[in-house]
Scaffold this motif. Structure first.
Motif, mmCIF file in Angstrom:
data_model
loop_
_atom_site.group_PDB
_atom_site.id
_atom_site.type_symbol
_atom_site.label_atom_id
_atom_site.label_comp_id
_atom_site.label_asym_id
_atom_site.label_seq_id
_atom_site.Cartn_x
_atom_site.Cartn_y
_atom_site.Cartn_z
ATOM 1 N N SER A 1 4.286 50.212 65.819
ATOM 2 C CA SER A 1 4.204 51.090 64.661
ATOM 3 C C SER A 1 5.507 51.869 64.484
ATOM 4 O O SER A 1 5.969 52.090 63.373
ATOM 5 N N SER A 2 6.135 52.248 65.600
ATOM 6 C CA SER A 2 7.353 53.065 65.521
ATOM 7 C C SER A 2 8.527 52.312 64.895
ATOM 8 O O SER A 2 9.467 52.934 64.424
ATOM 9 N N ILE A 3 8.489 50.983 64.909
ATOM 10 C CA ILE A 3 9.574 50.248 64.250
ATOM 11 C C ILE A 3 9.113 49.645 62.928
ATOM 12 O O ILE A 3 9.736 48.742 62.389
ATOM 13 N N GLY A 4 8.002 50.159 62.422
ATOM 14 C CA GLY A 4 7.607 49.814 61.069
ATOM 15 C C GLY A 4 6.749 48.572 60.928
ATOM 16 O O GLY A 4 6.593 48.044 59.834
ATOM 17 N N PRO B 1 4.173 55.751 59.297
ATOM 18 C CA PRO B 1 5.333 55.344 60.094
ATOM 19 C C PRO B 1 6.125 54.196 59.448
ATOM 20 O O PRO B 1 7.354 54.217 59.447
ATOM 21 N N ALA B 2 5.413 53.223 58.884
ATOM 22 C CA ALA B 2 6.112 52.083 58.286
ATOM 23 C C ALA B 2 6.948 52.534 57.085
ATOM 24 O O ALA B 2 8.054 52.039 56.868
ATOM 25 N N VAL C 1 10.119 54.208 58.387
ATOM 26 C CA VAL C 1 11.092 53.224 58.867
ATOM 27 C C VAL C 1 11.824 52.619 57.677
ATOM 28 O O VAL C 1 13.041 52.460 57.685
ATOM 29 N N LYS D 1 7.449 35.428 61.645
ATOM 30 C CA LYS D 1 7.627 36.872 61.692
ATOM 31 C C LYS D 1 6.299 37.571 61.977
ATOM 32 O O LYS D 1 6.202 38.440 62.833
ATOM 33 N N LEU E 1 5.405 37.202 65.541
ATOM 34 C CA LEU E 1 6.170 38.136 66.372
ATOM 35 C C LEU E 1 5.536 39.523 66.278
ATOM 36 O O LEU E 1 5.349 40.216 67.276
ATOM 37 N N VAL F 1 13.836 56.144 62.175
ATOM 38 C CA VAL F 1 13.170 55.397 63.247
ATOM 39 C C VAL F 1 13.115 56.229 64.523
ATOM 40 O O VAL F 1 14.104 56.844 64.921
ATOM 41 N N ILE G 1 14.724 41.666 67.748
ATOM 42 C CA ILE G 1 14.433 41.088 66.429
ATOM 43 C C ILE G 1 13.228 41.786 65.787
ATOM 44 O O ILE G 1 13.207 42.030 64.578
ATOM 45 N N ALA G 2 12.236 42.142 66.623
ATOM 46 C CA ALA G 2 11.054 42.824 66.084
ATOM 47 C C ALA G 2 11.463 44.104 65.358
ATOM 48 O O ALA G 2 10.791 44.547 64.427
ATOM 49 N N GLY G 3 12.581 44.688 65.766
ATOM 50 C CA GLY G 3 13.070 45.906 65.120
ATOM 51 C C GLY G 3 13.415 45.702 63.655
ATOM 52 O O GLY G 3 13.468 46.641 62.869
ATOM 53 N N ALA G 4 13.654 44.441 63.273
ATOM 54 C CA ALA G 4 14.007 44.153 61.880
ATOM 55 C C ALA G 4 12.778 43.859 61.035
ATOM 56 O O ALA G 4 12.900 43.432 59.890
ATOM 57 N N TYR G 5 11.600 44.106 61.591
ATOM 58 C CA TYR G 5 10.364 43.723 60.901
ATOM 59 C C TYR G 5 10.264 44.301 59.496
ATOM 60 O O TYR G 5 9.789 43.657 58.578
ATOM 61 N N SER G 6 10.725 45.527 59.337
ATOM 62 C CA SER G 6 10.576 46.194 58.039
ATOM 63 C C SER G 6 11.595 45.695 57.012
ATOM 64 O O SER G 6 11.510 46.038 55.841
ATOM 65 N N ARG G 7 12.581 44.900 57.456
ATOM 66 C CA ARG G 7 13.617 44.432 56.530
ATOM 67 C C ARG G 7 13.368 42.980 56.163
ATOM 68 O O ARG G 7 12.828 42.216 56.954
ATOM 69 N N LYS G 8 13.767 42.655 54.942
ATOM 70 C CA LYS G 8 13.604 41.265 54.538
ATOM 71 C C LYS G 8 14.922 40.550 54.777
ATOM 72 O O LYS G 8 15.812 40.570 53.947
#
Ligand SMILES: Nc1ncnc2c1ncn2[C@@H]1O[C@H](COP(=O)(O)OP(=O)(O)O)[C@@H](O)[C@H]1O
Ligand SMILES: [Mg+2]
Lengths: 300, 274
Positions: free
Chosen positions: A185-188, B83-84, B87, A169, A172, B92, B111-118
């Protein structure tokens, strides 16, 4: 036939030495990808890391402990670099960042010498710089044990990092930040954490390279210049390409040894120091983006 | 329930300044009711992106700052978050210009969009499958390097990537930019479906007034950092001034509301005094 064997020996020794250049170049590529700046402090980091390691050993810490303490220290260097240097300069031009890394280099060199002194230290890894008997017996090649170890260690580290970037992760996240920090940054994706990861990885790479080089030639200031050989490596391989750093390192390593042995005598020897730069200049003329320089993908 | 909790977003008279001096937004107030689509309309430089970045707290990265007014998201003030944090709270932004990770594959982008979720690997696969049911085209392109896909596909990647964060609210910045009408329609269709099926609230910045209002519940028109007019999407579509200025019905070359108002007060000198 012995001439040919000798040539092979020279090439192999060059390739093995080249893996170290690959490794150091990889440290540059990581930081280049994440913060779009050429980290001039990388050479100083090599020096700082291995000097600290030797210092910890002199304080009586066992090898493994000293190794991990140094890695933590390099992580801290990364942390403070991120917090005190990179973050405040986040939106500044790449030139500003470049100057900042040059400054950071001086700070690290100064700190290292202030803390551990200026004399050349010996570093004994328990691996001799002489040929391995069974390789002589089976192939007739004289390959140094230290060269071979360095080559293997570098290879393992490089493969490990490549797997980390491809399959984890964090990896990525790093690749996303390398492509577009704003979008990341925009997706956290927390840019600070990614920077910290990158600088810590660059610190580990620096420590390992410093140990391998230091074991041969002593832990000394000249390591800084040795590490800057990553520059011609990157010109050949491309600044933002991990495979480029690897192949570029091997090319520089092999060609500088071959040139040293076969062409060096005509120049009165010791051309290893500058031959890679000449090679790099030819490369610049031929392929300015480097062998593996990633094609810049334009947005449709 | 009080009225304010029915609004997922409330912006009250914000002013935004870049570099400590350049005021990009002077006085913008707007609300987004939960589960609705609200359009933020205006020409180039009107302050749409700036307003969105104020909400997502992405301003700081551009040396911008909210200097007046308040932003309330999901009942809580937006102040010191980054920003984090936003999100993680379910807000978003899809940035203007698509901004895919060019060297990553379409699927890696999403998949990168799920970065903030575990999420576990299996959960990620599940979520991906769900996303692909909305973005069918992306399933076929999943292995392609995002930088080599078409503009429309990149826009879909950007929205799909944002959806992967499981947002309660999406900020879309000019999703129609540079795309052929058919693709624009396709993307707005998806956005509408996401709004209905996933219940995600949407604040949509657009220059394409017509398409935006046809897909929104409510609209705000801003110019040089001021809200000029707002109303239900239907009322704006029927508004003479809006038709005149933004829907391309006019034959004259007037540029903005100011001009119209100035003209009206010139024709009727006591227009403002009335
Ligand atoms: N990073 C920035 N620094 C300084 N000024 C900016 C910046 N971004 C936008 N602006 C200015 O703010 C105003 C509003 O811009 P923006 O919010 O991008 O408008 P829109 O998205 O409606 O086209 C413009 O005058 C623009 O020049
Ligand atoms: Mg904009």
């Amino acid at each position: 036939m012995t001439d040919f064997l000798f040539f092979i020996e020279v090439v192999v020794a060059g390739l093995l030495a080249g893996t170290m250049y690959s490794l150091v170049a990889l440290g540059f590529v990581l930081i280049y990808k994440a913060s779009s700046t050429f980290n001039f402090a990388q050479g100083a980091m090599v020096f700082f890391a291995v000097l600290a390691f030797v210092g910890f050993m002199e304080l009586g810490l066992p090898f493994v402990v000293a190794f991990f303490v140094t890695i933590v220290l390099m992580g801290l260097v990364g942390f403070f670099t991120e917090r005190l240097v990179l973050k405040p300069l986040m939106n500044q031009s790449e030139d500003t960042l470049l100057m900042a890394t040059i400054g950071l280099g001086f700070v690290l060199e100064g700190l290292a010498q202030a803390a551990w002194g200026v004399e050349v230290r010996r570093l004994d890894l328990g691996i001799g710089d002489f040929p391995i008997p069974w390789i002589i017996d089976s192939t007739g090649l004289f390959i140094s044990a230290l060269d071979l170890t360095a080559g293997l260690v570098a290879a393992v580290l490089i493969i490990g990092l490549a797997l980390l970037f491809k399959y984890t992760k964090m990896g990525l996240g790093l690749r996303a930040v390398a492509d577009d920090p704003g979008a990341a940054s925009s997706i956290g994706i927390p840019l600070g954490n990614i920077m910290l990861l990158v600088w810590t990885a660059a610190g580990i790479v620096a420590l390992v390279a410093g140990m391998m080089w230091g074991a041969r030639a002593g832990v000394q200031f000249a390591l800084v210049d040795l590490a800057l050989k990553a520059l011609p490596v990157l010109i050949i391989g491309g600044f933002s390409s991990i495979p480029g750093a690897i192949v570029g390192g091997l090319i520089i390593g092999a060609s500088e040894k071959v040139l040293e042995v076969y062409v060096g005598p005509y120049f009165g020897g010791a051309i290893e120091g500058w031959a890679p730069y000449v090679l790099a200049i030819f490369f610049l003329l031929w392929r300015p983006e480097g062998l593996f320089g990633e094609k810049i993908i334009r947005r449709v | 329930m009080t009225a304010s909790t029915d609004n997922i977003l409330e912006i009250d008279a914000i002013e935004v300044v870049y570099d400590g001096v350049i005021a990009a937004v002077h006085d913008v107030s707007l609300t987004v009711p939960r589960g609705k689509i609200v359009a933020l309309l205006g020409g180039n430089g009107a302050g749409k992106s700036t307003t969105l970045k104020a909400i997502s707290t992405m301003l700081a990265a551009e040396r911008g700052m909210v200097t007046k007014g308040t932003i309330t998201y999901d009942g809580k003030p937006v102040k010191d978050q980054g920003p984090a944090d936003m999100v993680r709270l379910g807000m978003v932004q899809v940035l203007e210009g698509r901004r895919c990770f060019a060297h990553l594959t379409v699927e890696e982008n999403i998949i990168a969009g799920a970065y903030s979720r575990k999420l576990s690997k299996a959960e990620i696969r599940n979520e991906l499958e769900k996303i692909y049911t909305y973005f069918k085209r992306l399933r076929e392109r999943r292995k392609s390097q995002a930088g080599f896909t078409s503009g429309g596909e990149q826009q879909m990647v950007a929205v799909a990537r944002a959806m992967m964060a499981k947002p309660k609210m999406l900020l879309l910045d000019e999703p129609s930019m540079g795309l052929a009408p058919q693709l624009v329609a396709e993307i707005f269709n998806i956005v509408n479906t996401l709004n209905q099926k996933e219940g995600v609230s949407i604040l949509l910045a657009e220059q394409n007034t017509n398409v935006a209002l046809r897909n929104a519940d409510y609209g705000y028109i801003i110019e040089t950092g001021h809200v000029m007019l707002h109303g239900t999407a239907q009322s704006l579509l029927n508004d003479e001034k809006v038709k005149d200025l933004y829907l391309g019905v006019s034959k004259e070359g007037r540029k903005n509301f100011r001009d119209v108002l100035r003209r009206e007060s010139a024709v009727h000198p006591d227009f403002h005094q009335a």
